[in-house]
Design an enzyme around this catalytic site. Structure first.
Site, mmCIF file in Angstrom:
data_model
loop_
_atom_site.group_PDB
_atom_site.id
_atom_site.type_symbol
_atom_site.label_atom_id
_atom_site.label_comp_id
_atom_site.label_asym_id
_atom_site.label_seq_id
_atom_site.Cartn_x
_atom_site.Cartn_y
_atom_site.Cartn_z
ATOM 1 N N LYS A 79 -3.491 -10.027 5.743
ATOM 2 C CA LYS A 79 -2.692 -8.986 4.994
ATOM 3 C C LYS A 79 -1.838 -9.800 4.262
ATOM 4 C CE LYS A 79 0.100 -4.980 6.820
ATOM 5 N NZ LYS A 79 0.368 -4.334 8.016
ATOM 6 N N SER A 154 -0.371 0.600 7.673
ATOM 7 C CA SER A 154 -0.075 0.007 6.626
ATOM 8 C C SER A 154 -1.224 -1.471 6.168
ATOM 9 C CB SER A 154 1.259 -0.876 6.465
ATOM 10 O OG SER A 154 1.301 -1.570 7.448
ATOM 11 N N SER A 178 0.040 0.189 12.442
ATOM 12 C CA SER A 178 -0.608 -0.293 11.149
ATOM 13 C C SER A 178 -1.821 -1.063 11.092
ATOM 14 C CB SER A 178 0.472 -0.866 10.241
ATOM 15 O OG SER A 178 1.506 -0.342 9.928
#
Lengths: 516, 497
Positions: A79, A154, A178
């Site tokens: 990420k 996210s 997330s």
């Protein structure tokens, strides 16, 4: 052989046994990228040449006997709010569009030392603020199951990349769900470890007291293998758990606590058992009421039934305080975010808007107005407000009290249950654009995940079905602090038994999947 | 009728701790190096980095707290003070607001008062003591330094100081004169230097004092509006600023105006202050507990360990010196002013030297040379053994006092062994009767005028002859022996005549 049919652990084994190589695996992944990236947009930064070079380097290490770990040679995605030395780390923000950190996050280092190979940096909601991966400055990521839908967020880029075969596993970060929620929306396994289990060093902070790095994988076994490589004591950070605590289960095996490096023993993933007999699992009524989509509820109850058939004691109970979790979460998270994001000011690194005519504060304002997106600005303003003089007690301190009470409610639950079973999200993945119209609705969608972060607990999201529209549904298992082993055992049992049942005749389905 | 005013003063004292590394990272705290050479991703506030508390900072803060009679909080935390300014790379300073490490202490300051009648010689009874309350002590990080470059019209930032550990000692408003303020600062300085926690130099900024001052009509209870004065870089500046601010506030009140609550900056060159910011434009710092740092829990065992390591402080030494060594009060005051000096004194005395002699060497030659070379007592290099040896050499008349001073000067810079040096350079006292006699005879022979004067009854003239004879020995003769020898020889002349 087609490496893409393998899990990360299986691929690692195949590479060790010489049936395939890190380079072949990377090539397979890059082909997927080539084919799907234009419609999915999982990655923000991906350099195919460099990815292949890294795979070649690792392959040499494997052949020289230097890299022996279970994930050596396995392509991974990270990420883009986890720092990677020498590789741009944007947090999906214009603010960090040109930021190249001179250090890597501890979690990334742990995996790289064990030979996992970085494919690229995945998309996310800007600074991890959002639940759909639509607030990214670099455009939204699409759900591999249906590109009209969001992948969740996210860590949407990471979850979509795993689901689409654009990597074998990924790292995400989970502040309010997330990792778990996009994993659920993309039909993969996502885990948020206990707060402090994984070093946060190098994870660009959103809300420091809630953030935790976690794996997103094709299955539970992979999840255990990744967790083992990223967990552990790292002397460089203050909020990482370094040893066993009085009254707690043995924290970990596989590597000695207090050592900076990690021993890739495969202890945790190898010791996973298919066994939930006698385990007590609580099903909170507060999570099954109004607001929960019927299909999700049915899938969840089906999972509860399966676990019961496997010998677990599944019991309804009231957790309490559920309606306070979202407001408390947004108060605490935004407060911390407002301070954590102050460092992005155009002075030292990142985006800078002109020089404001020589006026420092005008330069700050312009830089931050242009560098941050709407959602980030909304949360910074909200956070600044709840910390401001006169409101600190009424909002921030009150939220901390609620946080402590929620932890208390979980403590009470874990005095009776080994783990808690609940939904991850109220519905399958929404359509693109739906959530941006109504942020409050998006916030409320975090209702089942945020309390886990407020209480610092470990939780894992595991696929448990598909909706009529063909979108994946996930369930959430929540464990007590530092009880990842037990939690993963329940998740693994569920996953294995569901797989067997779905491919087995009716008689087996009724009687359970047999001995573990 | 003129009103009478009294001044109410409280101090905020920042002390830079003498740790090797910064408070939250491993960078060096060394002073004066190339800008930004002592920085890392942590003290540059780069994204994703995390602070870890330097243990030594906690230890120093606790030791200072114990020395000034504070209670130590068993659970303390760091808070973030949020403000946008480039001197702080994170745009927040990590400090302590809600749960500081130390609370509620005090120090006793000594003030010269009116001498008491029939005061004993030993008792410093002319001094009176006053208790100054300490509200709290907290730990925090220093900020970077901004410099405006005229040539490029740019402001440059040096983050070498960013993250250097500080403690802030906040007093209660218990002081009323500049003299008390100086005594309080001196007291803190000595305590902290004794602990080795800082060198406490106002000039170099390792100790910084902000003065909070208000005035009120004598006899009234209610405190007046206070101002805070910054940039006080010497005791002189502190004194001048207090006098000036007191006068400024009284003048305002006399003119029927209000004192505005504000922060003022002292201009040392112009000896006046100007307003930096008023309370109205003070920013809201949005303090909240730093979620990156674990709270600090302090155990009884930890406190015990720190207590056991506390040094003997100056006031304890002074009492002991009076009793053990019987030194004059003046000597005691000077020797115990710094821990290094006191320890040197004790070490030399322990080697058998007479305390008063040791004290003379320290207060005389040592202080003279320190001052001359602009050094601090901490920088003394010579060993106690060598000073003890030197004292013994002089004591046993193996060198003259002039030679002793000469050797001491070399010893002070190079820490030579005085005995070896004496032998090597041939500085031993000329003790042989023949050599002394020939030197004396030479002086008599070559200075008939002085001889004449002496014989004519001018006894003082012998001084010159002693000097000349001494010169002939290269300064290595015992002057008293030489004088009596000359007297003897001259007497012979008288007798012969």
């Amino acid at each position: 052989m087609n490496p893409l049919t393998l899990s990360a652990v299986e691929l690692g084994r195949a590479i060790r046994e010489g049936r395939t190589t890190a380079v072949e695996a990377m090539r397979a992944v890059l082909e997927q990228v080539e084919e799907k990236e234009s419609s999915l947009n999982c990655y923000i930064t991906l350099d195919k040449e460099e990815a292949l070079e890294r795979a070649q380097e690792v392959q040499k290490g494997i052949e020289a006997g230097r890299l022996l770990g279970p994930l050596a040679g396995v392509p991974m995605a990270v990420k883009d709010n986890l720092c990677t030395k020498g590789i741009r780390t944007t947090c999906a923000s214009r603010m960090l569009g040109c930021f190249v950190p001179p250090y890597s996050a501890d979690a990334v280092l742990g995996l790289e030392r064990a030979g996992a190979v970085l494919v690229g940096k995945t998309n996310l909601d800007e600074f991890a603020m959002g639940s759909t991966t639509e607030t990214s400055f670099y455009g939204p990521t699409h759900n591999p199951w249906n590109p009209d839908h969001v992948p969740g967020g996210s860590s949407g880029g990471s979850a979509a990349a795993v689901a689409a075969g654009e990597c074998f596993f990924a790292l995400g970060s989970d502040t309010g769900g997330s990792v778990r929620q996009p994993a659920a929306h993309c039909g993969v396994v996502g885990m948020k470890p206990t707060y402090g289990r994984v070093s946060r060093y190098g994870l660009v902070a959103y809300a420091s007291s809630l953030d935790q790095v976690g794996p997103i994988c094709r299955n539970v076994e992979d999840c255990a293998a990744v967790l083992e490589l990223i967990a552990g004591a790292v002397p460089a950070s203050d909020s990482t758990y370094v040893g066993s605590r009085v009254g707690q289960e043995q924290p970990w095996t596989g590597f000695p606590a207090g050592e900076g490096h990690r021993v890739a023993s495969g202890g945790l993933s190898a010791s996973l058992k298919r066994d939930v007999k006698g385990m007590r699992i609580g099903l909170p009524g507060d999570y099954l009421g109004e607001g929960l989509d019927g299909e999700v509820r049915d899938a969840l109850l089906g999972a509860a039934e399966l676990l019961r058939e496997e010998g677990a004691v599944v019991e309804d109970f009231e957790l309490g305080l559920a309606e306070y979790a979202v407001p408390a979460y947004y108060t605490v998270a935004c407060a911390e975010a407002s301070s954590n994001l102050e460092r992005f000011d155009g002075i030292k690194y990142g985006y800078r808007a002109g020089n404001g005519g020589g006026d420092l504060h005008r330069m700050y304002k312009k830089t931050r107005s242009e560098g941050f997106g709407a959602e980030v600005k909304r949360r910074i303003m909200l956070g600044g407000f709840v910390l401001s003089s006169g409101y600190y007690g009424a909002y921030y301190l009150k939220a901390l009290k609620v946080k402590a009470m929620i932890k208390g409610a979980f403590d009470k639950a874990f005095s009776r249950y080994d783990c808690i079973l609940g939904p991850v999200a109220p519905s399958p993945a929404p359509r693109l654009g739906e959530s941006l119209k109504d942020p409050l609705k998006m916030y409320l969608g975090d209702a089942y995940t945020v309390s886990v972060n407020l209480a610092g607990l470990p939780a894992v999201s595991v696929p448990c079905g598909t909706s009529r529209t063909g979108l994946p549904i996930g369930l959430q298992l929540i464990g007590d602090c530092f009880q990842e082993r037990k939690l993963l055992q329940v998740a693994y049992t569920y996953e294995q038994c569901r797989k067997i049942r779905e491919s087995a005749p009716d008689s087996v389905r009724r009687e359970g999947c047999g001995k573990g | 009728m003129a009103k009478e005013y009294e001044t109410v003063i409280g101090l905020e004292v920042h002390v830079e701790l003498a740790t090797e590394t910064k408070i939250f990272c491993g960078c060096s705290t060394a002073f004066g190096d190339r800008p930004n050479s002592h920085t890392c991703p942590i003290c540059l506030g780069m994204p994703g980095t995390l602070p870890v508390l330097n243990r030594k900072v906690l230890e120093y803060a606790v030791s200072v707290g114990l020395a000034v009679n504070c209670s130590i909080l068993r659970f303390c935390r760091f808070d973030r003070k949020n403000y946008f300014y480039p001197d702080n790379p994170q745009n927040y300073q990590i400090s302590q607001l809600y749960l500081p490490i130390c609370r509620d202490g005090y120090v006793e300051i000594e003030l010269p008062g009116k001498p008491k009648e029939n005061a004993g010689v030993q008792e410093p009874s002319s001094a009176r003591t006053k208790r100054i309350g300490i509200h709290e002590i907290h730990m925090e990080e220093d900020a970077g330094k901004l410099t405006h470059d005229e040539e490029s019209d740019c402001t440059l930032v040096d983050y070498n100081r960013a993250g250097v550990p500080l403690i802030e000692i906040v007093s209660r408003p218990d002081m009323s004169t500049a003299q008390e303020v100086i005594a309080y600062l001196e007291k803190l300085r000595r305590i902290i230097q004794y602990l080795g926690a800082s060198d406490c130099k106002l000039q170099e900024g390792s100790m910084r004092a902000d003065v909070n001052l208000s005035v009120r009509e004598r006899g009234t209870e209610k405190l007046g509006t206070r101002t805070e004065m910054k940039n006080l870089c010497s005791f002189r500046a502190v004194t001048k600023a207090i006098e000036s601010e007191r006068a400024r506030q009284i003048a305002l009140l006399e003119a029927g105006e209000r004192v505005v609550q504000e922060t003022r900056r002292w201009d040392e060159g112009r000896e006046c202050s100007y307003s930096m910011r008023t309370k109205e434009d003070a920013s809201d710092y949005r303090y909240f507990p730093d979620p990156d740092l674990a709270p600090v829990r302090i155990s009884e065992e930890y406190l015990e360990r720190i207590r056991a390591k506390q040094p003997e402080f100056d006031w304890e030494k002074r009492r002991r010196y009076r009793e053990e060594y019987g030194l004059p009060e003046y000597d005691i005051g000077i020797i115990t002013d710094s821990r290094q000096m006191a320890e040197l004194f004790e070490a030399v005395t322990a080697l058998g030297s007479e305390p008063k002699k040791v004290s003379n060497w320290l207060m005389g030659e040592t202080l003279r040379l320190l001052k001359e070379k602009g050094m601090d007592p901490e920088e003394i290099r010579f060993s106690p053994e060598h000073l003890a040896k030197l004292i013994a050499l002089a004591e046993h008349k193996r060198i003259t006092s002039a030679v002793a001073k000469e050797i001491f000067e070399v010893m002070f810079t190079e820490d030579v062994d005085p005995e070896e040096y004496m032998t090597e350079k041939g500085l031993g006292m000329v003790g042989g009767q023949d050599a002394m006699r020939s030197a004396a005879q030479k002086a008599i022979r070559e200075n008939p005028r002085s001889v004449q004067d002496y014989l004519g009854g001018k006894e003082k003239a012998i001084g010159y002859l002693v000097g000349q004879a001494m010169k002939a020995t290269g300064g290595r003769a015992d002057p008293i022996g030489l004088r009596s020898l000359l007297q003897e020889l001259l007497q012979q002349k008288v007798d012969e005549a």
